[in-house]
Design a protein around this motif. Structure first.
Motif, PDB file in Angstrom:
ATOM      1  N   SER A  56     -10.961  12.860  30.036  1.00 20.33           N
ATOM      2  CA  SER A  56     -12.679  12.442  30.112  1.00 20.33           C
ATOM      3  C   SER A  56     -13.317  13.952  30.442  1.00 20.33           C
ATOM      4  CB  SER A  56     -12.180  10.994  30.577  1.00 20.33           C
ATOM      5  OG  SER A  56     -13.656  10.627  30.708  1.00 20.33           O
ATOM      6  N   GLY A  57     -14.477  14.273  30.272  1.00 18.40           N
ATOM      7  CA  GLY A  57     -15.313  14.401  30.770  1.00 18.40           C
ATOM      8  C   GLY A  57     -14.893  16.253  30.364  1.00 18.40           C
ATOM      9  N   ASP A  58     -13.795  16.359  29.991  1.00 15.34           N
ATOM     10  CA  ASP A  58     -13.333  18.429  29.742  1.00 15.34           C
ATOM     11  C   ASP A  58     -14.447  18.368  28.430  1.00 15.34           C
ATOM     12  OD1 ASP A  58     -12.508  20.616  28.945  1.00 15.34           O
ATOM     13  OD2 ASP A  58     -11.250  20.364  30.738  1.00 15.34           O
ATOM     14  N   VAL A  59     -14.995  19.260  28.960  1.00 14.89           N
ATOM     15  CA  VAL A  59     -16.081  20.075  27.986  1.00 14.89           C
ATOM     16  C   VAL A  59     -15.816  20.508  26.574  1.00 14.89           C
ATOM     17  CG1 VAL A  59     -17.550  22.126  27.391  1.00 14.89           C
ATOM     18  CG2 VAL A  59     -18.271  20.916  30.010  1.00 14.89           C
ATOM     19  N   ASN A  60     -14.467  20.899  26.422  1.00 18.67           N
ATOM     20  CA  ASN A  60     -12.933  21.632  25.664  1.00 18.67           C
ATOM     21  C   ASN A  60     -11.774  20.648  25.834  1.00 18.67           C
ATOM     22  OD1 ASN A  60     -12.572  22.984  23.403  1.00 18.67           O
ATOM     23  ND2 ASN A  60     -12.219  24.463  24.727  1.00 18.67           N
ATOM     24  N   PRO A  61     -12.422  19.891  25.427  1.00 15.04           N
ATOM     25  CA  PRO A  61     -10.906  19.208  25.898  1.00 15.04           C
ATOM     26  C   PRO A  61      -9.393  19.807  24.711  1.00 15.04           C
ATOM     27  CG  PRO A  61     -12.426  17.670  24.436  1.00 15.04           C
ATOM     28  CD  PRO A  61     -12.905  18.789  25.240  1.00 15.04           C
ATOM     29  N   GLY A  62      -9.952  20.959  23.983  1.00 15.35           N
ATOM     30  CA  GLY A  62      -8.817  20.609  22.905  1.00 15.35           C
ATOM     31  C   GLY A  62      -8.596  22.047  23.571  1.00 15.35           C
ATOM     32  N   ASN A  63      -8.022  22.847  24.536  1.00 17.19           N
ATOM     33  CA  ASN A  63      -7.640  23.788  25.335  1.00 17.19           C
ATOM     34  C   ASN A  63      -6.453  22.637  26.876  1.00 17.19           C
ATOM     35  OD1 ASN A  63      -9.148  23.489  26.807  1.00 17.19           O
ATOM     36  ND2 ASN A  63      -9.588  25.601  27.814  1.00 17.19           N
ATOM     37  N   ASN A  64      -6.518  21.637  27.161  1.00 14.35           N
ATOM     38  CA  ASN A  64      -6.327  20.546  27.534  1.00 14.35           C
ATOM     39  C   ASN A  64      -4.095  20.133  27.523  1.00 14.35           C
ATOM     40  OD1 ASN A  64      -9.057  20.499  28.330  1.00 14.35           O
ATOM     41  ND2 ASN A  64      -8.298  19.064  30.209  1.00 14.35           N
ATOM     42  N   SER A  65      -4.243  20.493  26.408  1.00 16.01           N
ATOM     43  CA  SER A  65      -2.304  20.277  25.997  1.00 16.01           C
ATOM     44  C   SER A  65      -2.322  20.964  24.984  1.00 16.01           C
ATOM     45  CB  SER A  65      -2.268  18.805  25.412  1.00 16.01           C
ATOM     46  OG  SER A  65      -3.281  18.884  24.059  1.00 16.01           O
ATOM     47  N   THR A  66      -0.254  21.297  25.027  1.00 17.66           N
ATOM     48  CA  THR A  66       0.266  22.050  24.537  1.00 17.66           C
ATOM     49  C   THR A  66       1.430  21.864  24.141  1.00 17.66           C
ATOM     50  OG1 THR A  66      -1.187  23.774  25.687  1.00 17.66           O
ATOM     51  CG2 THR A  66       0.959  24.728  24.103  1.00 17.66           C
ATOM     52  N   SER A  67       2.009  21.906  23.076  1.00 13.35           N
ATOM     53  CA  SER A  67       3.531  21.400  22.659  1.00 13.35           C
ATOM     54  C   SER A  67       3.599  22.913  22.008  1.00 13.35           C
ATOM     55  CB  SER A  67       3.674  19.973  21.667  1.00 13.35           C
ATOM     56  OG  SER A  67       3.074  18.876  21.881  1.00 13.35           O
ATOM     57  N   THR A  68       5.125  23.184  22.339  1.00 13.55           N
ATOM     58  CA  THR A  68       5.685  24.442  22.123  1.00 13.55           C
ATOM     59  C   THR A  68       7.230  24.010  21.448  1.00 13.55           C
ATOM     60  OG1 THR A  68       6.731  24.886  24.650  1.00 13.55           O
ATOM     61  CG2 THR A  68       5.206  25.447  23.315  1.00 13.55           C
ATOM     62  N   PHE A  69       7.680  24.995  20.442  1.00 14.67           N
ATOM     63  CA  PHE A  69       8.415  24.305  19.914  1.00 14.67           C
ATOM     64  C   PHE A  69       9.666  25.643  19.408  1.00 14.67           C
ATOM     65  CE2 PHE A  69       5.786  21.036  18.230  1.00 14.67           C
ATOM     66  CZ  PHE A  69       6.736  19.741  18.168  1.00 14.67           C
ATOM     67  N   ASP A  70      10.416  25.960  19.921  1.00 12.03           N
ATOM     68  CA  ASP A  70      11.135  27.184  20.380  1.00 12.03           C
ATOM     69  C   ASP A  70      12.601  27.361  20.210  1.00 12.03           C
ATOM     70  OD1 ASP A  70       8.913  28.467  21.890  1.00 12.03           O
ATOM     71  OD2 ASP A  70       9.209  26.853  23.226  1.00 12.03           O
ATOM     72  N   SER A  71      13.055  28.204  19.690  1.00  9.94           N
ATOM     73  CA  SER A  71      14.272  28.608  19.105  1.00  9.94           C
ATOM     74  C   SER A  71      15.200  28.920  20.434  1.00  9.94           C
ATOM     75  CB  SER A  71      14.529  29.004  17.780  1.00  9.94           C
ATOM     76  OG  SER A  71      14.174  28.365  16.628  1.00  9.94           O
ATOM     77  N   VAL A  72      16.638  28.706  20.490  1.00 12.26           N
ATOM     78  CA  VAL A  72      17.626  29.267  21.766  1.00 12.26           C
ATOM     79  C   VAL A  72      17.979  30.589  21.367  1.00 12.26           C
ATOM     80  CG1 VAL A  72      19.642  28.728  22.774  1.00 12.26           C
ATOM     81  CG2 VAL A  72      17.598  27.109  22.667  1.00 12.26           C
ATOM     82  N   LYS A  73      17.814  31.461  22.347  1.00 11.15           N
ATOM     83  CA  LYS A  73      17.979  33.179  21.556  1.00 11.15           C
ATOM     84  C   LYS A  73      19.632  33.180  22.571  1.00 11.15           C
ATOM     85  CE  LYS A  73      13.820  34.395  20.626  1.00 11.15           C
ATOM     86  NZ  LYS A  73      12.817  33.303  20.598  1.00 11.15           N
ATOM     87  N   ALA A  74      19.786  33.729  22.033  1.00  7.93           N
ATOM     88  CA  ALA A  74      21.029  34.805  22.849  1.00  7.93           C
ATOM     89  C   ALA A  74      21.477  34.918  24.065  1.00  7.93           C
ATOM     90  CB  ALA A  74      21.758  35.340  21.352  1.00  7.93           C
ATOM     91  N   ALA A  75      19.951  35.555  24.456  1.00 16.80           N
ATOM     92  CA  ALA A  75      19.555  36.164  25.862  1.00 16.80           C
ATOM     93  C   ALA A  75      18.383  35.588  26.192  1.00 16.80           C
ATOM     94  CB  ALA A  75      20.588  37.031  25.987  1.00 16.80           C
ATOM     95  N   TYR A  76      18.585  35.203  27.431  1.00 17.18           N
ATOM     96  CA  TYR A  76      16.861  34.947  27.537  1.00 17.18           C
ATOM     97  C   TYR A  76      16.681  36.565  28.539  1.00 17.18           C
ATOM     98  CZ  TYR A  76      13.338  34.463  31.043  1.00 17.18           C
ATOM     99  OH  TYR A  76      12.618  34.231  32.373  1.00 17.18           O
ATOM    100  N   ASP A  77      15.959  37.342  28.437  1.00 19.66           N
ATOM    101  CA  ASP A  77      15.220  38.379  29.129  1.00 19.66           C
ATOM    102  C   ASP A  77      13.743  37.991  29.718  1.00 19.66           C
ATOM    103  OD1 ASP A  77      13.858  40.631  29.408  1.00 19.66           O
ATOM    104  OD2 ASP A  77      15.108  42.453  27.486  1.00 19.66           O
ATOM    105  N   PRO A  78      13.427  38.369  30.753  1.00 19.19           N
ATOM    106  CA  PRO A  78      12.828  38.711  31.663  1.00 19.19           C
ATOM    107  C   PRO A  78      11.390  38.585  30.829  1.00 19.19           C
ATOM    108  CG  PRO A  78      14.008  39.550  32.811  1.00 19.19           C
ATOM    109  CD  PRO A  78      14.392  39.180  31.827  1.00 19.19           C
ATOM    110  N   ASN A  79      11.389  40.069  30.650  1.00 19.85           N
ATOM    111  CA  ASN A  79      10.191  40.895  29.677  1.00 19.85           C
ATOM    112  C   ASN A  79       9.943  40.287  28.298  1.00 19.85           C
ATOM    113  OD1 ASN A  79       9.576  42.166  32.102  1.00 19.85           O
ATOM    114  ND2 ASN A  79      11.816  42.657  32.498  1.00 19.85           N
ATOM    115  N   GLU A  80       9.795  39.526  28.205  1.00 20.28           N
ATOM    116  CA  GLU A  80       9.707  38.867  26.286  1.00 20.28           C
ATOM    117  C   GLU A  80       7.976  38.959  25.718  1.00 20.28           C
ATOM    118  OE1 GLU A  80      12.886  35.593  24.959  1.00 20.28           O
ATOM    119  OE2 GLU A  80      10.404  35.044  25.774  1.00 20.28           O
ATOM    120  N   MET A  81       8.165  38.482  24.611  1.00 21.89           N
ATOM    121  CA  MET A  81       7.329  38.844  23.806  1.00 21.89           C
ATOM    122  C   MET A  81       7.430  36.904  22.953  1.00 21.89           C
ATOM    123  SD  MET A  81       5.208  40.954  20.867  1.00 21.89           S
ATOM    124  CE  MET A  81       3.948  42.316  22.028  1.00 21.89           C
TER     125      MET A  81
END
Length: 964
Positions: free
Chosen positions: A721-746
């Protein structure tokens, strides 16, 4: 004619390959009969006539179709129609003649190929497109002599000429799509008979973005007539002989913001388009990719001062990015820098590579050039080292090809003079980076004393001296103040005794780097000094050259702009105010920075934009997150900020998948309640660094989370409430589990099947996994040819970051530089990470099946590059292709790449069969699914890219895989 012929599937399964699949093409639809290859569209046409005898003329129409797939139609069948040419005497139509296919001159491939290559005209499985020539002609006897004969081809081809059911994408330089285009030749045979001028070659013609280009029609007139050339606007066909069409409308020049025209038909650098009406030659510097521009010549033929006829020729100029590659690629490789080691005691010189990546099976091919522009392979030179004894001066480089992905790259060329008695050996290179570097000298000598040194005279009045190391080597650089060709002389001394010398010719191309910085002017004195801080909010800047807008740059703390204008060129930088959020530009007062290129200045002083806070109490909280799930653990990264200055308390809430348990986070959350984490940050403000959160999770049960499983996480920052641009206040991500987690990732959003013109959002995460702090980190991202480089926008970064863009001669590259980041070592868990997030638009008009991939290299101080994974998106199939393409996690395939077997897992019993098709849609394997776990035998498939199409009552799913 520029024709579009049912291009349903040409490229539907295609990688980006030749980049020529992108926009083509306006025009005329042809259909009918049968043939062996398959055509998709026409890339140019010629209408000519030849005097036979008396009043009899042979009229010829030549078309150049691209080989490809026409869904549901056999072969080049549309090209077996009977094109019609209307005969006019002035404005009166007196006859219509039907041209017939000249089979002896048709179905001839005109593709320029290497000797070992085959195109899709011959091999449907080839990744190289092909072009053929089809020729139609008819003999016609004119009823009389006239000064105003016209031969008009208006796009009519037998019984089919309606284009209402087809929606081809437009040429870049004209507005009309889905239209007929006509060609008109004229004849004045009152006094003389005439044959039209001959212009060899076909269409299209290809050029590179930002490269000085030249085209010569090389016209020859068989009658010896004098020729005059004009560029004319293409006219719309009428599909009949009762009227003439009007001119096509031209588009707006994207960079110069003026309308293109017949005499300026290409988007070029201001003032660079030159046309010679006597020869028809054109020179220009194209500045927008991709362009596919329709060029139409009108050639006027004069004999003894009398205009005896005119001829029209249609050509398509294709402007490819300078970084374009003609072969498909699935990632990035680095060719590194060419090095030279001098041979001593009768040994030969050795060329090698420094800093190249050899991670996917590299094939090496050394090349040589006398000019540095036209290269040829050196027989047998196919390893990382090339040992030789140069007998003449020349340039050398190595072509590296990834045998898995077929991506090619070239090492930095070096100039090698003739060896001199085994004493003095020199290589000269120009390192490519964000800065404009002068030549780099690598000097080796053969000797036995520490008193060796080299004096170098650079040809610009400057000289210096360099001692050789104990290994008899030295390297050094030189900066030239003006562009030009310089004669360089090196002299090798032992003390004061002269031993040997070399003379080298070197061409320096003008380039200067202009740094621009953004800072918060805390004390409002318009000076970046103590107490001030660099900007943390993304800012967009428009760049002008001599008053002409040429670029837009998005950056956070600053950028380095590569300027190629000659001395005297004025570059103007103007901040786009809408990007400033709750800040305003306070310095300079004009709101504009200027930099003038000087012939004697190399290192340009940074120019500063000072920012200050707008009045009021508004705030704009935002959060940006990425989630990287593995079968054991997962990591979430969150950046939160306030784009306004007024301090605001922000509460960040993360709700992660119950498939994981919370382990730790930095900073630690205020509360942990099941799978909900909460942080509270006081006084968030645009003048303060953004909040950076790193969260570690672990699997919730003893069982691993299945690879390919979907996990969902949600992020919210309040108050809303009162935020100039509420469109960037929330995010949902849907991700697939990958075989290995790499800390340097895109990662990329959206990922999978997308529409052409989609905005993609890339996130690059990096982590210092070493045992010492990383003082300086930068990320190099090679940008796909299938995205719009100028559309890149920075969304968020975890620290002060400078942006620069450059080109390595093949690719557009963006560098994200984190100077003095001092990222802690790996012992500081959850505190040794960083991130940059940006968006970019894909090109419009990309054909279905085009794959847009991306991979970045991360550099920690002076360590070797760390490559991220490769992410890709695929331009989706249209609904009329008969395949409902769904990116579904109900179907998984592995391994990928595969060698002998491919396993297909389905989580839904509604899938009953699968097919494997190649990149042009040919079905190679079709089998029922035996169960939810089916193994396909793919040993017989050639290496390459394929698609698995899984079908059933549950719908259709398409998955891509690589066969090794």
């Amino acid at each position: 004619m520029t024709l579009f012929i049912f291009d349903f599937l040409k490229g539907y399964f295609m990688k980006k390959l030749f980049t020529l699949y992108r926009y083509f093409i306006t025009a005329i639809v042809l259909l009918v009969s049968s043939f062996g290859a398959r055509a998709s569209y026409i890339f140019g046409a010629d209408l000519t006539y030849q005097h036979v005898s008396g009043l009899t003329y042979k009229v010829t129409l030549t078309m150049y179709p691209k080989c490809g797939m026409v869904y549901g139609l056999p072969a080049f069948s549309p090209l077996y129609d009977t094109p019609a040419v209307c005969i006019f005497n002035g404005a009166t139509n007196i006859s219509t003649i039907s041209l017939r296919l000249d089979s002896a001159l048709s179905d001839i491939e005109t593709t320029p190929l290497c000797s070992t290559d085959s195109s899709q005209c011959i091999n449907p499985s080839s990744t190289i497109p092909g072009y053929e020539k089809f020729v139609y002609s008819a003999v016609y006897t004119l009823p009389s002599r006239s000064s105003v004969w016209r031969f008009v081809y208006s796009g009519y081809n037998g019984i089919f000429h309606d284009t209402s059911s087809i929606t081809p994408t437009a040429l870049t330089n004209v507005l009309e799509t889905n239209t007929l285009i006509q060609l008109i030749d004229t004849l004045n045979n009152v006094t003389y008979d005439n044959t039209t001028a001959d212009i060899p070659g076909s269409a299209p013609v290809f050029f590179l973005d930002s490269i000085s280009s030249f085209y010569d029609p090389m016209a020859v007139d068989p009658d010896g007539d004098s020729l005059s050339f004009a560029l004319v606007a293409p006219t719309m066909g009428t599909a009949n002989c009762d009227s003439f069409g009007g001119p096509l409308r031209y588009t707006i020049h994207l960079s110069l913001h003026d309308t293109l025209s017949a005499i300026n038909p290409i988007e070029v650098a201001g003032g660079s388009f030159l046309f010679n009406s006597t020869t028809g030659q054109m020179s220009f510097i194209p500045i927008e990719d991709i362009q596919e521009d329709l060029i139409q010549y009108n050639i006027r033929e004069y004999r003894s001062g009398t205009l005896v006829g005119t001829r029209q020729k249609e050509i398509v100029f294709r402007i490819n990015p300078s970084s374009g590659s003609s072969i498909p690629c699935f990632g990035s490789i680095y060719a590194g820098r060419t090095t030279l080691t001098g041979g001593c005691s009768g040994a030969h010189d050795t060329l090698g590579l420094s800093g190249y990546f050899d991670g996917c099976g590299i094939a090496f091919q050394w090349q040589t050039s006398t000019s540095g522009s036209s290269w040829s392979n050196i027989g047998g030179a196919t390893s990382a080292l090339y040992i030789f004894n140069p007998t003449s001066a020349g340039y050398y480089r190595c072509a590296l090809t990834c045998t898995f992905s077929h991506l090619a790259a070239y090492s930095t060329p070096v100039f090698v003079p003739i060896s001199r008695a085994g004493l003095l050996h020199t290589a000269i290179s120009t390192p490519l980076d964000t800065l404009c570097n002068g030549p780099q000298f690598d000097v080796y000598a053969c000797g036995t004393t520490s008193s060796y040194h080299v004096t170098t005279y650079y040809g610009d009045g400057c000289n210096d001296d360099h001692a050789l190391s104990s290994s008899y080597h030295t390297d050094y650089a030189h900066t030239y103040t003006t562009a030009g060709t310089y004669t360089i002389k090196e002299v090798l001394y032992n003390g004061t005794s002269r031993l040997d010398s070399l003379t080298i010719s070197y061409e320096y191309l003008y380039c200067r780097t202009l740094p621009v910085k953004f800072y918060y002017d805390a004390n409002s004195d318009c000076v970046f000094d103590a107490g001030d801080s660099y900007s943390y909010i993304p800012i967009s800047t428009e760049v002008d050259s001599n008053g002409t807008p040429i670029d837009t740059i998005s950056a956070v703390s600053g950028f380095y702009y590569k300027a190629y204008g000659p001395p005297g060129t004025i570059y103007t930088f103007k901040v786009i105010s809408s990007s400033l959020g709750g800040m305003y530009l306070s310095c300079p007062s004009s709101g504009v920075l200027y930099d003038t290129i000087q012939s004697y200045v190399d290192a340009y002083t940074p120019k500063y934009f000072g920012l200050n806070c707008s009045s009021g109490t508004s705030f704009d909280l935002g959060e940006y997150a990425s989630f990287r799930p593995g079968p054991h653990n997962a990591v979430a990264t969150i950046i939160a900020n306030n784009r306004y200055c007024t301090p605001e308390t922000g509460t960040v809430t993360m709700t992660f998948s119950p498939k994981y348990n919370y382990v730790s986070a930095a900073p630690a959350p205020l509360s942990v309640s099941g799978n909900v984490l909460t942080w509270v940050f006081d006084s968030m403000s645009a003048v303060l660094p953004p909040v950076f959160i790193n969260v570690s999770l672990w699997k919730a049960t003893s069982l691993d989370i299945p690879i390919g499983d979907t996990v969902n996480s949600n992020y919210v920052i309040t108050p809303i409430s009162g935020d100039v641009n509420p469109g960037n206040n929330s995010t949902s991500t849907f991700d697939s589990v990958k075989a290995a987690y790499d800390p340097n990732e895109m990662s990329v959003t959206p990922e999978g099947y997308i529409a052409s013109g989609t905005q993609l959002q890339y996130t690059i995460n990096f982590e210092n996994t070493g045992n010492a702090p990383a003082q300086n980190i930068y990320v190099i991202d090679t940008i796909s040819d299938d995205v719009v480089l100028n559309s890149i926008k920075i969304i968020a970064s975890s620290a002060v970051m400078n942006v620069s863009r450059f080109n390595d001669g093949l690719h557009n590259i963006v560098k994200f530089d984190f100077p003095n980041i001092n990222l802690p070592d790996s012992s500081h868990h959850n505190q040794c990470d960083g991130m940059v997030m940006f968006s970019i638009y894909t090109q419009t008009g990309l054909p279905p099946g085009t794959t847009i991939d991306n991979q970045a290299g991360i550099f920690f101080d002076d360590n070797a590059v760390v490559l991220t994974n490769t992410v890709d998106d695929i331009i989706e199939w249209p609904s009329n292709a008969g395949i409902a393409v769904i990116g579904s996690d109900q179907v998984t395939i592995f391994p990928n790449p595969a060698t002998n077997q491919l396993t297909i897992n389905t989580a839904d019993s509604g899938y009953t069969s699968f097919s494997i098709v190649n990149t042009i849609g040919s079905e190679l394997i079709h089998q029922p699914l035996s169960s939810s776990h089916t193994v396909a035998d793919i040993k017989a498939l050639p290496a390459g890219m394929y698609y698995v199409i899984v079908k059933g009552d549950a719908g259709s799913v398409v998955k891509k895989f690589i066969k090794m």
